[in-house]
Design a protein around this motif. Structure first.
Motif, short mmCIF file in Angstrom:
data_model
loop_
_atom_site.label_atom_id
_atom_site.label_comp_id
_atom_site.label_asym_id
_atom_site.label_seq_id
_atom_site.Cartn_x
_atom_site.Cartn_y
_atom_site.Cartn_z
N CYS A 182 -52.76 -107.83 -101.95
CA CYS A 182 -54.16 -108.04 -101.32
C CYS A 182 -55.24 -107.25 -102.18
O CYS A 182 -55.15 -106.35 -102.78
CB CYS A 182 -54.11 -107.12 -100.04
N CYS A 209 -57.22 -104.28 -100.56
CA CYS A 209 -56.86 -103.12 -100.48
C CYS A 209 -55.81 -102.79 -101.75
O CYS A 209 -55.49 -101.64 -101.96
CB CYS A 209 -55.72 -103.03 -99.31
N CYS A 247 -50.80 -108.00 -95.58
CA CYS A 247 -51.22 -106.80 -96.28
C CYS A 247 -50.99 -105.55 -95.06
O CYS A 247 -51.53 -105.42 -94.00
CB CYS A 247 -52.84 -106.62 -96.52
N CYS A 297 -54.68 -104.09 -94.39
CA CYS A 297 -55.91 -104.74 -93.45
C CYS A 297 -55.34 -105.86 -92.60
O CYS A 297 -56.30 -106.28 -91.76
CB CYS A 297 -57.04 -105.11 -94.45
ZN LIG Z 1 -55.40 -105.70 -97.48
#
Ligand SMILES: [Zn+2]
Lengths: 67, 260
Positions: A12, A15, A40, A43
């Protein structure tokens, strides 16, 4: 629906963590489905592989539309 | 059509054109046309418009006849509902059925009917082209060409009637220096995916970092939702402002629990 697991090579970009295969729910024309896809863990961003979208998902969409 | 001032009769542009041409001197450019009127399915509820088309065609000197299903029973040419993108085989069947309903050329009054038939090689003329003797050749325009045409129409109307110069949105050119993989633009055409989707999708992904990276290949994947369709765009970045678009695929199913 099932899919190949490519989560461990996917990251991701928001993140900066590796995606994990997680159950994801879909809805179409009042029908619900779920499939494990790379997501992810922070998130929740989803990655849908082409093979799934153009394969099983397309088949299901067409089947439901013809009902 | 929305927000029409109350008290004004609802008239379609074809009806107004028919009136205008009848009171002026009608050009007789349609003399060479001999074929069937293909009513747009959207015209089922507009008898005056359907009548105007026939009046115009006859006044232009065209020889026209009716299909078995016409007027209130008008059939969709195949464009409706974007079946082309969602079920190409059904689309082919629908269009073939419409095209084979009559072996003669069709007279249409909807740009989508025209493009759909042209793309399948059916000879057809649009009423506007017929009346004004505009030569209509070639096949249907691509999605990109349609957009280009719309933009240049806006520019020339603004210039001609309001004396305004129109800044063309930069999407017309190639704002992100997109390079498409071989065959990808043809796939987009088939799936009715406009370049706008790719531009917006990548732009959003780059701004928000909501995208995934394949660490093996260096490829990014982002998704972009427009209406009921979710598009997945796979791309890589070359230099600061260059993007290579590798693939794009889409679905109509909705993913639950995704941040909007
Ligand atoms: Zn993420």
């Amino acid at each position: 629906m099932e899919t190949e697991n490519t989560a461990d090579i996917l990251e991701c970009c928001k993140c900066h963590v590796t995606l994990e295969s997680r159950r994801t729910d879909f809805v179409y024309l009042n029908y619900n489905f779920h499939v494990d896809v790379p997501r992810c863990p922070k998130c929740g961003q989803v990655y849908l592989p082409k093979a799934l979208v153009e394969g099983k998902m397309a088949d299901v969409e067409m089947l439901l539309e013809e009902k | 059509m929305r927000r029409k001032p109350s008290g004004l009769p609802k008239r379609q542009h074809i009806e107004l054109l028919a009136d205008a041409l009848e009171t002026s001197r009608m050009p007789s450019a349609g003399g060479g046309f001999d074929g069937a009127v293909f009513d747009s399915c959207a015209a089922r509820a507009f008898p005056a418009m359907r009548a105007s088309v026939r009046r115009l065609a006859q006044a232009a000197g065209a020889r026209i006849h009716e299909l078995r299903l016409h007027d209130r029973e008008a059939q969709c040419c195949g464009w409706g509902g974007h079946i082309q993108a969602s079920n190409p085989a059904l689309f082919d069947r629908v269009v073939a059925d419409r095209v084979e309903a009559d072996p003669s050329p069709y007279l249409v009054y909807c740009a989508n009917c025209r493009d759909t038939f042209r793309a399948k090689g059916k000879t057809c003329s649009h009423i506007i082209g017929l009346v004004f003797g505009l030569e209509e050749t070639g096949s249907a325009p691509s999605i990109r060409e349609k957009r280009e045409n719309s933009l240049s129409l806006v520019s020339s109307l603004l210039q001609a009637f309001w004396g305004e110069s129109h800044e063309r949105p930069q999407t017309a050119a190639n704002p992100m220096n997109l390079q498409y993989s071989p065959g990808l633009q043809q796939k987009m055409e088939r799936l009715l995916i406009s370049e706008e989707v790719v531009v917006q999708g990548i732009k959003l992904a780059e701004e928000s970092s909501v995208k995934t990276l394949n660490r093996d290949s260096g490829e990014y994947t982002c998704s972009y939702r427009e209406g009921t369709v979710t598009y997945w765009i796979q791309y890589s970045q070359k230099g600061t402002d260059h993007f290579n678009v590798h693939d794009i695929y889409c679905h109509r199913m909705h993913i639950l629990g995704e941040a909007e």
